[in-house]
Write a protein that holds these residues in place. Structure first.
Motif, PDB file in Angstrom:
ATOM      1  N   ASP A   1       0.794  -1.228   0.000  1.00  0.00           N
ATOM      2  CA  ASP A   1       0.000   0.000   0.000  1.00  0.00           C
ATOM      3  C   ASP A   1       0.827   1.279   0.000  1.00  0.00           C
ATOM      4  O   ASP A   1       0.315   2.353   0.311  1.00  0.00           O
ATOM      5  CB  ASP A   1      -0.962   0.001   1.201  1.00  0.00           C
ATOM      6  CG  ASP A   1      -0.218  -0.204   2.515  1.00  0.00           C
ATOM      7  OD1 ASP A   1       1.016  -0.425   2.477  1.00  0.00           O
ATOM      8  OD2 ASP A   1      -0.860  -0.137   3.576  1.00  0.00           O
ATOM      9  N   GLY A   2       2.119   1.172  -0.317  1.00  0.00           N
ATOM     10  CA  GLY A   2       2.896   2.408  -0.383  1.00  0.00           C
ATOM     11  C   GLY A   2       4.384   2.134  -0.320  1.00  0.00           C
ATOM     12  O   GLY A   2       4.808   1.012  -0.017  1.00  0.00           O
ATOM     13  N   ARG A   3       5.168   3.130  -0.629  1.00  0.00           N
ATOM     14  CA  ARG A   3       6.616   2.956  -0.634  1.00  0.00           C
ATOM     15  C   ARG A   3       7.320   4.244  -0.276  1.00  0.00           C
ATOM     16  O   ARG A   3       6.767   5.324  -0.403  1.00  0.00           O
ATOM     17  CB  ARG A   3       7.087   2.472  -2.011  1.00  0.00           C
ATOM     18  CG  ARG A   3       6.582   3.305  -3.167  1.00  0.00           C
ATOM     19  CD  ARG A   3       7.005   2.715  -4.518  1.00  0.00           C
ATOM     20  NE  ARG A   3       6.392   1.392  -4.773  1.00  0.00           N
ATOM     21  CZ  ARG A   3       6.646   0.651  -5.846  1.00  0.00           C
ATOM     22  NH1 ARG A   3       7.507   1.091  -6.767  1.00  0.00           N
ATOM     23  NH2 ARG A   3       6.054  -0.504  -6.016  1.00  0.00           N
ATOM     24  N   VAL A   4       8.570   4.093   0.199  1.00  0.00           N
ATOM     25  CA  VAL A   4       9.386   5.254   0.533  1.00  0.00           C
ATOM     26  C   VAL A   4      10.799   5.022   0.019  1.00  0.00           C
ATOM     27  O   VAL A   4      11.289   3.895   0.044  1.00  0.00           O
ATOM     28  CB  VAL A   4       9.390   5.510   2.068  1.00  0.00           C
ATOM     29  CG1 VAL A   4       9.938   4.314   2.843  1.00  0.00           C
ATOM     30  CG2 VAL A   4      10.178   6.775   2.436  1.00  0.00           C
ATOM     31  N   ALA A   5      11.410   6.091  -0.500  1.00  0.00           N
ATOM     32  CA  ALA A   5      12.824   6.063  -0.855  1.00  0.00           C
ATOM     33  C   ALA A   5      13.540   7.081   0.024  1.00  0.00           C
ATOM     34  O   ALA A   5      12.996   8.160   0.299  1.00  0.00           O
ATOM     35  CB  ALA A   5      13.018   6.411  -2.332  1.00  0.00           C
ATOM     36  N   PHE A   6      14.722   6.716   0.487  1.00  0.00           N
ATOM     37  CA  PHE A   6      15.466   7.628   1.365  1.00  0.00           C
ATOM     38  C   PHE A   6      16.948   7.477   1.105  1.00  0.00           C
ATOM     39  O   PHE A   6      17.395   6.523   0.461  1.00  0.00           O
ATOM     40  CB  PHE A   6      15.132   7.363   2.847  1.00  0.00           C
ATOM     41  CG  PHE A   6      15.444   5.960   3.321  1.00  0.00           C
ATOM     42  CD1 PHE A   6      14.559   4.908   3.109  1.00  0.00           C
ATOM     43  CD2 PHE A   6      16.634   5.693   4.001  1.00  0.00           C
ATOM     44  CE1 PHE A   6      14.855   3.617   3.550  1.00  0.00           C
ATOM     45  CE2 PHE A   6      16.933   4.414   4.454  1.00  0.00           C
ATOM     46  CZ  PHE A   6      16.037   3.378   4.222  1.00  0.00           C
ATOM     47  N   ARG A   7      17.727   8.460   1.589  1.00  0.00           N
ATOM     48  CA  ARG A   7      19.183   8.363   1.440  1.00  0.00           C
ATOM     49  C   ARG A   7      19.874   8.931   2.672  1.00  0.00           C
ATOM     50  O   ARG A   7      19.286   9.679   3.441  1.00  0.00           O
ATOM     51  CB  ARG A   7      19.642   9.085   0.174  1.00  0.00           C
ATOM     52  CG  ARG A   7      19.440  10.576   0.213  1.00  0.00           C
ATOM     53  CD  ARG A   7      19.890  11.224  -1.096  1.00  0.00           C
ATOM     54  NE  ARG A   7      19.338  12.576  -1.171  1.00  0.00           N
ATOM     55  CZ  ARG A   7      18.974  13.169  -2.301  1.00  0.00           C
ATOM     56  NH1 ARG A   7      19.085  12.563  -3.463  1.00  0.00           N
ATOM     57  NH2 ARG A   7      18.478  14.400  -2.268  1.00  0.00           N
ATOM     58  N   ARG A   8      21.140   8.538   2.790  1.00  0.00           N
ATOM     59  CA  ARG A   8      21.983   9.082   3.866  1.00  0.00           C
ATOM     60  C   ARG A   8      22.389  10.492   3.492  1.00  0.00           C
ATOM     61  O   ARG A   8      22.677  10.765   2.340  1.00  0.00           O
ATOM     62  CB  ARG A   8      23.273   8.257   3.974  1.00  0.00           C
ATOM     63  CG  ARG A   8      23.215   7.119   4.925  1.00  0.00           C
ATOM     64  CD  ARG A   8      24.651   6.653   5.259  1.00  0.00           C
ATOM     65  NE  ARG A   8      24.590   5.378   5.949  1.00  0.00           N
ATOM     66  CZ  ARG A   8      25.006   4.217   5.445  1.00  0.00           C
ATOM     67  NH1 ARG A   8      25.531   4.164   4.244  1.00  0.00           N
ATOM     68  NH2 ARG A   8      24.908   3.111   6.143  1.00  0.00           N
TER      69      ARG A   8
ATOM     70  N   ASP B   1       3.545   5.559   3.670  1.00  0.00           N
ATOM     71  CA  ASP B   1       4.971   5.349   3.951  1.00  0.00           C
ATOM     72  C   ASP B   1       5.118   4.162   4.907  1.00  0.00           C
ATOM     73  O   ASP B   1       4.724   4.243   6.066  1.00  0.00           O
ATOM     74  CB  ASP B   1       5.545   6.633   4.582  1.00  0.00           C
ATOM     75  CG  ASP B   1       7.002   6.481   5.020  1.00  0.00           C
ATOM     76  OD1 ASP B   1       7.576   5.373   4.854  1.00  0.00           O
ATOM     77  OD2 ASP B   1       7.558   7.475   5.526  1.00  0.00           O
ATOM     78  N   PRO B   2       5.700   3.050   4.443  1.00  0.00           N
ATOM     79  CA  PRO B   2       5.791   1.876   5.327  1.00  0.00           C
ATOM     80  C   PRO B   2       6.716   2.091   6.526  1.00  0.00           C
ATOM     81  O   PRO B   2       6.644   1.334   7.490  1.00  0.00           O
ATOM     82  CB  PRO B   2       6.316   0.757   4.421  1.00  0.00           C
ATOM     83  CG  PRO B   2       6.841   1.422   3.203  1.00  0.00           C
ATOM     84  CD  PRO B   2       6.222   2.781   3.092  1.00  0.00           C
ATOM     85  N   LEU B   3       7.581   3.114   6.466  1.00  0.00           N
ATOM     86  CA  LEU B   3       8.495   3.377   7.580  1.00  0.00           C
ATOM     87  C   LEU B   3       8.067   4.616   8.362  1.00  0.00           C
ATOM     88  O   LEU B   3       8.885   5.273   9.026  1.00  0.00           O
ATOM     89  CB  LEU B   3       9.931   3.543   7.071  1.00  0.00           C
ATOM     90  CG  LEU B   3      10.480   2.367   6.256  1.00  0.00           C
ATOM     91  CD1 LEU B   3      11.917   2.639   5.829  1.00  0.00           C
ATOM     92  CD2 LEU B   3      10.379   1.058   7.023  1.00  0.00           C
ATOM     93  N   ALA B   4       6.759   4.939   8.289  1.00  0.00           N
ATOM     94  CA  ALA B   4       6.272   6.163   8.930  1.00  0.00           C
ATOM     95  C   ALA B   4       6.528   6.148  10.431  1.00  0.00           C
ATOM     96  O   ALA B   4       6.863   7.164  11.019  1.00  0.00           O
ATOM     97  CB  ALA B   4       4.779   6.328   8.653  1.00  0.00           C
ATOM     98  N   ASP B   5       6.369   4.980  11.061  1.00  0.00           N
ATOM     99  CA  ASP B   5       6.523   4.888  12.513  1.00  0.00           C
ATOM    100  C   ASP B   5       7.801   4.135  12.852  1.00  0.00           C
ATOM    101  O   ASP B   5       7.903   2.931  12.625  1.00  0.00           O
ATOM    102  CB  ASP B   5       5.303   4.178  13.125  1.00  0.00           C
ATOM    103  CG  ASP B   5       5.288   4.252  14.647  1.00  0.00           C
ATOM    104  OD1 ASP B   5       6.342   4.574  15.244  1.00  0.00           O
ATOM    105  OD2 ASP B   5       4.229   3.969  15.244  1.00  0.00           O
ATOM    106  N   GLN B   6       8.789   4.850  13.368  1.00  0.00           N
ATOM    107  CA  GLN B   6      10.059   4.219  13.759  1.00  0.00           C
ATOM    108  C   GLN B   6      10.272   4.326  15.272  1.00  0.00           C
ATOM    109  O   GLN B   6      11.400   4.267  15.750  1.00  0.00           O
ATOM    110  CB  GLN B   6      11.226   4.861  12.996  1.00  0.00           C
ATOM    111  CG  GLN B   6      11.073   4.728  11.481  1.00  0.00           C
ATOM    112  CD  GLN B   6      12.311   5.167  10.702  1.00  0.00           C
ATOM    113  OE1 GLN B   6      13.424   5.200  11.223  1.00  0.00           O
ATOM    114  NE2 GLN B   6      12.115   5.501   9.433  1.00  0.00           N
TER     115      GLN B   6
END
Ligand code: ZN
Length: 509
Positions: free
Chosen positions: A53-60, A75-80
């Protein structure tokens, strides 16, 4: 992120782009939504987490933090966060949380570190909290994913040099354990880097748990493999684990746990605990993986390969044993039943490397701290009871100064690994009676070791750590299935190592 062991992070090669897309189409299809939480990859200079249901791309970023560069859908990583699903009642009120309810602690750093290793997979599949692995005998307890309950291990620190704070509502990471033990002991920092004790170190010293005016002579670490932290703290509070309760009373326990590194499995995280580095930075990437450069499968977590598993450490990675020896050239350190033993003066696995076998009892019947009711029906419970008993035997011998005709001085650092908790919590799930029995038995075993230090007259000069290598989550026995079956049916050629490390363009094995 303070240090990267490799200068060759893995990126999905262009040559396998089409296969990866085909695999993602299968893995993110609604038919696998119940068992696939998300899929992680590294491509085009960014990291990605992709879900149905969604995706996120991120970088250092240049300063070592992370930034989202694209989000579509949810965003699957919304809650960390790390504070949910604790204490035990709260965890049990939220069984097998869906990804929209779950949290993925330190997810950016965890995904990025994995792909820093050249042997990282092309795709890393994270199974859902509910997923019950049929192939694993339908175990009711699982781990391996990044979801909070699977990543959350207990962490207790106690004794001389530790502040008496009791159970506190906060978390740390397993990579913080080694630098914290080094600081507690008073090991010399590397160069003029305050708080850096290990050549490759991702963790940091948990300074506020320590009393800077007191230094223990000895630190003893206990690892209860696969122990659910809420269950352990609850049993300690109810008087069912009196030795664990004693340690908590003598020091501090992190209520929100110490979070394991990805993948949240045994060998990867034993090594993270003792090196202070993430799996992608110390090199013991998983319980099994595929080494593209050598064109071979690597298996670390099996009784046949434990004695040699540390050959896969990246060059230059150090353990607590190294930091102790650098500080005190004549210090003695011991590693009992622990595969991550590099640098230890005494190690159980030395026996195997020399072609000997330590004296293993033939069966567990009549051994102390062994719940007979579970030893009889459960092969795993039986075997682990024997192994853990043998560990106590070694520890008691070393503390008393003699084991198998060799003499030993009091260790400056001793690490004792116990396996029974993992076996039992897998088998019955973390809330089962067999799991509780495993905690009671293991508690009795560490009680023997605490008593041995008392008999030796050095207990008050000791500090103690108790930790696990990952969490253990109750799963849903009706939530079964295997993405490899779906991938094969779709004609996708992928090699799947250790349930979730997918490699393209290598032999299927
Ligand atoms: Zn484990």
């Amino acid at each position: 992120m303070e240090q990267t062991a490799t200068t060759h992070p893995h990126q999905l090669p262009d040559a396998h782009r089409a296969e990866a897309e085909a695999a993602l189409e299968v893995l993110l299809d609604s038919s696998l939504d119940r068992i696939v939480d998300m899929v992680c990859t590294s491509r085009d200079g960014a990291y990605e987490a992709l879900a149905h249901d969604g995706r996120v791309a991120f970088r250092r970023t240049a300063d070592g933090s992370y930034e989202r560069i694209a989000v579509s859908g949810r965003d699957p990583l919304a809650d960390q966060t790390t504070a949910k699903f604790t204490p035990l009642a709260d965890e049990r009120a939220n069984p097998f949380p869906h990804r929209s309810e779950n949290a993925y602690p330190h997810a950016f750093d965890q995904i990025a570190q994995l792909f820093d290793a050249p042997a990282a997979p092309d795709l890393c599949v994270l199974h859902s909290a509910a997923h019950n692995w049929e192939d694993q005998g339908g175990h009711l307890g699982e781990h391996g994913s990044l979801g909070l309950v699977q990543a959350r291990a207990p962490f207790v620190l106690a004794g001389k040099g530790v502040r008496k704070l009791g159970l506190v509502p906060r978390s740390a990471r397993l990579v913080d354990v080694a630098p914290t033990i080094c600081a507690l002991l008073g090991c010399a920092p590397l160069g003029d880097h305050d708080g850096k004790f290990l050549a490759v170190q991702d963790g940091r010293v948990l300074t506020d748990l320590l009393d800077p005016d007191e230094r223990p002579r000895t630190v003893v670490g206990f690892l209860f493999d696969g122990t659910n932290s809420n269950v352990l703290y609850d049993m300690a509070a109810r008087g069912e684990a009196p030795n664990v309760a004693r340690l908590i009373e003598m020091g501090v326990a992190l209520g929100h746990g110490a979070l394991a590194s990805l993948p949240t499995v045994t060998l990867a995280n034993h090594t993270s605990i003792i090196t202070g580095a993430h799996p992608g930075h110390h090199g013991v990437l998983n319980n099994a993986w595929y080494d593209r450069a050598a064109a071979e499968q690597v298996i670390t977590n099996s009784s046949a390969t434990w004695p040699w598993s540390m050959q896969h450490l990246f060059p230059g990675v150090e353990t607590i044993h190294h930091a102790v020896h650098r500080t005190w050239g004549d210090a003695f350190t011991a590693s009992v039943n622990e595969p991550c033993d590099t640098g230890a003066d005494y190690s159980t696995f030395d026996f195997f490397r020399r072609g000997e076998v330590p004296p293993i009892p033939k069966d567990p019947f009549g051994l102390p701290h062994t719940t007979e009711r579970f030893v009889r029906p459960s092969k795993d419970y039986s075997w682990s009871s024997v192994v853990d008993h043998m560990g106590v035997d070694q520890a008691l011998g070393i503390i008393a100064g003699n084991y198998r005709d060799a003499s030993y001085p009091t260790p400056r650092f001793m690490w004792c690994n116990f396996t029974l908790t993992d076996a039992a919590m897998h088998e019955g799930g973390p809330y089962s009676e067999v799991a509780a029995a495993s905690v009671r038995d293991s508690d009795g075993r560490i009680g023997e070791i605490l008593s041995a230090f008392e008999r030796a007259g050095v207990f008050d000069e000791c500090a103690f750590a108790l930790v696990a290598d990952h969490g253990m989550e109750q799963n849903d026995p009706t939530c079964r299935g295997d993405w490899d079956v779906a991938l094969r049916a779709a004609g996708v050629e992928a090699r799947d190592e250790a349930y979730g490390f997918l490699y393209f363009g290598v032999p299927r094995g």
